[in-house]
Design a protein around this motif. Structure first.
Motif, PDB file in Angstrom:
ATOM      1  N   PRO A 447      75.050 135.885 -39.735  1.00 32.53           N
ATOM      2  CA  PRO A 447      73.853 136.111 -38.903  1.00 32.53           C
ATOM      3  C   PRO A 447      73.956 135.362 -37.575  1.00 32.53           C
ATOM      4  CG  PRO A 447      73.252 135.553 -41.163  1.00 32.53           C
ATOM      5  CD  PRO A 447      74.730 135.310 -41.036  1.00 32.53           C
ATOM      6  N   ALA A 448      73.306 135.908 -36.574  1.00 29.54           N
ATOM      7  CA  ALA A 448      73.350 135.305 -35.240  1.00 29.54           C
ATOM      8  C   ALA A 448      72.804 133.885 -35.252  1.00 29.54           C
ATOM      9  CB  ALA A 448      72.560 136.173 -34.259  1.00 29.54           C
ATOM     10  N   GLU A 449      71.880 133.579 -36.166  1.00 30.22           N
ATOM     11  CA  GLU A 449      71.296 132.237 -36.233  1.00 30.22           C
ATOM     12  C   GLU A 449      72.326 131.182 -36.615  1.00 30.22           C
ATOM     13  OE1 GLU A 449      70.136 134.861 -37.920  1.00 30.22           O
ATOM     14  OE2 GLU A 449      68.470 135.393 -36.564  1.00 30.22           O
ATOM     15  N   ARG A 450      73.408 131.599 -37.270  1.00 32.89           N
ATOM     16  CA  ARG A 450      74.442 130.648 -37.682  1.00 32.89           C
ATOM     17  C   ARG A 450      75.489 130.407 -36.593  1.00 32.89           C
ATOM     18  NH1 ARG A 450      75.929 132.481 -43.912  1.00 32.89           N
ATOM     19  NH2 ARG A 450      73.812 132.289 -44.773  1.00 32.89           N
ATOM     20  N   ILE A 451      75.433 131.195 -35.530  1.00 31.52           N
ATOM     21  CA  ILE A 451      76.373 131.009 -34.422  1.00 31.52           C
ATOM     22  C   ILE A 451      75.751 130.022 -33.434  1.00 31.52           C
ATOM     23  CG2 ILE A 451      77.609 132.124 -32.531  1.00 31.52           C
ATOM     24  CD1 ILE A 451      77.539 134.718 -34.129  1.00 31.52           C
ATOM     25  N   GLU A 452      76.423 128.926 -33.221  1.00 28.02           N
ATOM     26  CA  GLU A 452      75.888 127.873 -32.360  1.00 28.02           C
ATOM     27  C   GLU A 452      75.914 128.296 -30.894  1.00 28.02           C
ATOM     28  OE1 GLU A 452      76.709 123.146 -31.289  1.00 28.02           O
ATOM     29  OE2 GLU A 452      78.100 124.288 -32.535  1.00 28.02           O
ATOM     30  N   GLU A 453      74.782 128.168 -30.224  1.00 30.26           N
ATOM     31  CA  GLU A 453      74.701 128.470 -28.801  1.00 30.26           C
ATOM     32  C   GLU A 453      75.178 127.264 -28.005  1.00 30.26           C
ATOM     33  OE1 GLU A 453      70.713 129.629 -27.962  1.00 30.26           O
ATOM     34  OE2 GLU A 453      70.898 131.582 -28.942  1.00 30.26           O
ATOM     35  N   VAL A 454      76.009 127.519 -27.009  1.00 32.33           N
ATOM     36  CA  VAL A 454      76.583 126.427 -26.230  1.00 32.33           C
ATOM     37  C   VAL A 454      75.659 126.081 -25.066  1.00 32.33           C
ATOM     38  CG1 VAL A 454      78.941 127.048 -26.820  1.00 32.33           C
ATOM     39  CG2 VAL A 454      77.904 128.028 -24.791  1.00 32.33           C
ATOM     40  N   PRO A 455      75.596 124.814 -24.688  1.00 31.32           N
ATOM     41  CA  PRO A 455      74.775 124.443 -23.524  1.00 31.32           C
ATOM     42  C   PRO A 455      75.406 124.957 -22.245  1.00 31.32           C
ATOM     43  CG  PRO A 455      76.012 122.548 -24.332  1.00 31.32           C
ATOM     44  CD  PRO A 455      76.226 123.643 -25.327  1.00 31.32           C
ATOM     45  N   ASP A 456      74.578 125.253 -21.260  1.00 31.68           N
ATOM     46  CA  ASP A 456      75.078 125.739 -19.980  1.00 31.68           C
ATOM     47  C   ASP A 456      75.697 124.597 -19.192  1.00 31.68           C
ATOM     48  OD1 ASP A 456      74.172 128.236 -20.614  1.00 31.68           O
ATOM     49  OD2 ASP A 456      72.266 128.005 -19.568  1.00 31.68           O
ATOM     50  N   PHE A 457      76.777 124.917 -18.516  1.00 30.96           N
ATOM     51  CA  PHE A 457      77.485 123.937 -17.689  1.00 30.96           C
ATOM     52  C   PHE A 457      77.177 124.248 -16.240  1.00 30.96           C
ATOM     53  CE2 PHE A 457      81.252 122.536 -15.283  1.00 30.96           C
ATOM     54  CZ  PHE A 457      81.302 121.199 -15.666  1.00 30.96           C
ATOM     55  N   THR A 458      76.535 123.335 -15.552  1.00 31.84           N
ATOM     56  CA  THR A 458      76.161 123.563 -14.155  1.00 31.84           C
ATOM     57  C   THR A 458      76.808 122.514 -13.261  1.00 31.84           C
ATOM     58  OG1 THR A 458      74.151 122.247 -14.418  1.00 31.84           O
ATOM     59  CG2 THR A 458      73.959 124.629 -14.739  1.00 31.84           C
ATOM     60  N   MET A 459      77.095 122.930 -12.028  1.00 33.82           N
ATOM     61  CA  MET A 459      77.681 122.033 -11.040  1.00 33.82           C
ATOM     62  C   MET A 459      76.980 122.233  -9.717  1.00 33.82           C
ATOM     63  SD  MET A 459      81.790 122.217 -11.710  1.00 33.82           S
ATOM     64  CE  MET A 459      82.090 121.089 -10.369  1.00 33.82           C
ATOM     65  N   PHE A 460      77.123 121.256  -8.843  1.00 29.99           N
ATOM     66  CA  PHE A 460      76.602 121.397  -7.475  1.00 29.99           C
ATOM     67  C   PHE A 460      77.522 122.324  -6.702  1.00 29.99           C
ATOM     68  CE2 PHE A 460      76.688 120.085  -3.001  1.00 29.99           C
ATOM     69  CZ  PHE A 460      75.353 120.279  -2.684  1.00 29.99           C
ATOM     70  N   HIS A 461      76.934 123.292  -5.999  1.00 31.25           N
ATOM     71  CA  HIS A 461      77.711 124.283  -5.270  1.00 31.25           C
ATOM     72  C   HIS A 461      77.457 124.161  -3.784  1.00 31.25           C
ATOM     73  CE1 HIS A 461      78.508 126.018  -9.126  1.00 31.25           C
ATOM     74  NE2 HIS A 461      77.216 126.264  -9.322  1.00 31.25           N
ATOM     75  N   ASP A 462      78.540 124.306  -2.995  1.00 34.25           N
ATOM     76  CA  ASP A 462      78.368 124.354  -1.551  1.00 34.25           C
ATOM     77  C   ASP A 462      78.020 125.784  -1.125  1.00 34.25           C
ATOM     78  OD1 ASP A 462      80.714 125.761  -1.669  1.00 34.25           O
ATOM     79  OD2 ASP A 462      81.967 124.050  -1.085  1.00 34.25           O
TER      80      ASP A 462
END
Length: 468
Positions: A447-462
């Protein structure tokens, strides 16, 4: 006392109102910051080099800088497998599939379903964007995405014929993939006509968004070259489709007519042997320099060493190499095929039919008008004509339109596949029904509930989204 209380009450109301307004503005900015979560899929991506690879990379970088989340999925390249991060926090999944032929993975139909489903759930993807009709991985990802109810966008980067066996087969595959695609993008108007004819897709579902060039990377030489010796540069894959056989006939004739002309040929492929034989036969070793494969980071240094860029393609939807050459200030001579006439203004390119005699005549014309060409002026014009930021903005509109399309049931989707042909339509329906059943089985097994969602990776952009 009551007057003081009224003043305090009024001040408190103002503070509360300001706080509510600020919260609303912040929430609106947060919504605008990340509107789309895109998975781009293709067999063609870095470390391989080419027009499709550059398109995906630069488009992804600009979309990230516009506040969207972009993830790329491709097959493994040598020991490059697993998850990698690139400039700007671009996340790339190199899935453990090895290339089968011409950087394409072996078609499995359903073998990629589990891993594609896992990536879609883990990354909380809202839209899948496939690139290039050659790509097996692209076709399978779009098929699975539509089965799972995701919106799908396809970008066609090439032109195909209608008569040879390979084109007939590829056109049928494309008809199957695009039968249920949400929106499509082509890189030129010629490419759009070709795609609509081959796939039967409705023209109103196809958008034209051209490629672009990183003008910050492709700049003219600081010092203008002397015209005592004219250098013609060719950078291309040395294959039949890129007109390598034309070069074999054109180069000796140009060298015979103009003793002050020299050629630099960059690129590799099966037709390189013919060029080497031509050079030996006509004793042109000192006038035709063969560089072999040129890494993309070194393309600019090769271009700025020449005056004219020669493109001999027999078919081309949109040639990014022409943009790179023009951005470096080179006058372009090209075959009049596909979407090439749409790329540059008439005063920046000399077009010829894919015929040796006509191409030699076009090179003569280019040499005669070369004194009127100012590389820096040409570079500045390219800055205004092509920009990856503009490409990303226009792609946003396509994504927005795709996500607003209504969801359809399995029966409604199957009716589209039935229209693909009396026999092929039934076969396509069977493929999609099996895909739907396998997806349902995967939902029960994991089930989709058992698939761990990954945190978003954000960076500062020029601000410069086209710079790697």
């Amino acid at each position: 006392m009551w007057f003081v209380n009224r003043k305090i009450l009024k001040r408190l109301c103002c503070i509360i109102f300001d706080a509510m307004y600020a919260e609303k503005v912040n929430s609106m900015m947060g919504e605008q910051k990340e509107r789309f979560r895109i998975l781009m899929v293709s067999d063609f991506f870095y470390p391989n080099f080419g027009g499709v690879e550059n398109h995906i990379y630069y488009l992804a970088q600009c979309l990230i800088k516009l506040g969207h989340k972009v993830v790329v999925m491709t097959h493994a390249y040598g020991n490059r497998s697993g998850v990698r991060y690139m400039t700007g926090g671009l996340k790339v999944y190199y899935i453990p599939w090895t290339p089968f032929v011409m950087q394409n993975t072996l078609p499995t139909f359903y073998g990629t379903l589990p891993i594609i489903r896992t990536i879609l759930v883990r990354e909380k993807i809202s839209l899948v964007h496939g690139h290039q009709a050659f790509s097996t991985l692209c076709h399978e990802a779009l098929m699975h995405a539509r089965t799972m109810g995701y919106k799908a966008v396809f970008t066609d980067h090439s032109l195909y014929g209608f008569s040879d066996v390979g084109s007939i087969h590829m056109n049928k595959v494309l008809q199957f993939t695009l039968a249920d695609v949400t929106q499509a993008i082509c890189v030129s108007h010629t490419s759009k006509e070709n795609t609509v004819l081959r796939s039967g897709l409705l023209p109103e579902k196809v958008f034209v968004i051209p490629n672009a060039v990183d003008t910050a990377m492709f700049k003219p030489a600081a010092k203008r070259l002397s015209r005592d010796e004219i250098v013609i540069v060719v950078i291309s894959r040395l294959v039949y489709r890129k007109g390598a056989d034309l070069l074999v006939e054109v180069i000796p004739e140009v060298c015979r007519l103009y003793p002050f002309v020299r050629f630099i040929v960059g690129g590799d492929g099966p037709k390189r042997v013919r060029l080497e034989e031509m050079r030996e036969k006509h004793s042109l070793q000192d006038r035709v320099e063969m560089l072999g494969a040129v890494p993309h980071a070194q393309v600019r240094s090769v271009l700025v060493s020449g005056h004219i860029f020669l493109n001999s393609s027999l078919t081309e939807a949109f040639c990014i190499a022409i943009l790179e050459a023009a951005s470096c200030g080179l006058l372009t001579v090209s075959t009049r095929v596909g979407g090439v006439p749409e790329v540059l203004p008439d005063d920046m390119i000399v077009l010829a039919e894919p015929d040796p005699g006509d191409m030699v005549h076009a090179i003569k014309k280019a040499i005669s008008i070369l004194p009127m060409i100012d590389p820096q002026v040409m570079h500045n014009r390219m800055k205004g004509l092509y920009d990856w930021h503009d490409v990303a903005k226009r792609t946003e509109i396509v994504y927005d339109r795709a996500l607003k399309c209504t969801n359809q049931s399995l029966l409604e989707r199957l009716s589209r596949y039935l229209s693909c042909g009396s026999w092929a339509g039934k076969l396509f329906c069977l493929v999609m029904i099996i895909d739907f059943l396998l997806w349902r089985l995967l939902q029960l097994w994991q089930p989709a509930e058992r698939i761990e969602e990954v945190p978003d990776f954000t960076m500062f952009h020029d601000e410069d989204c086209s710079r790697p």
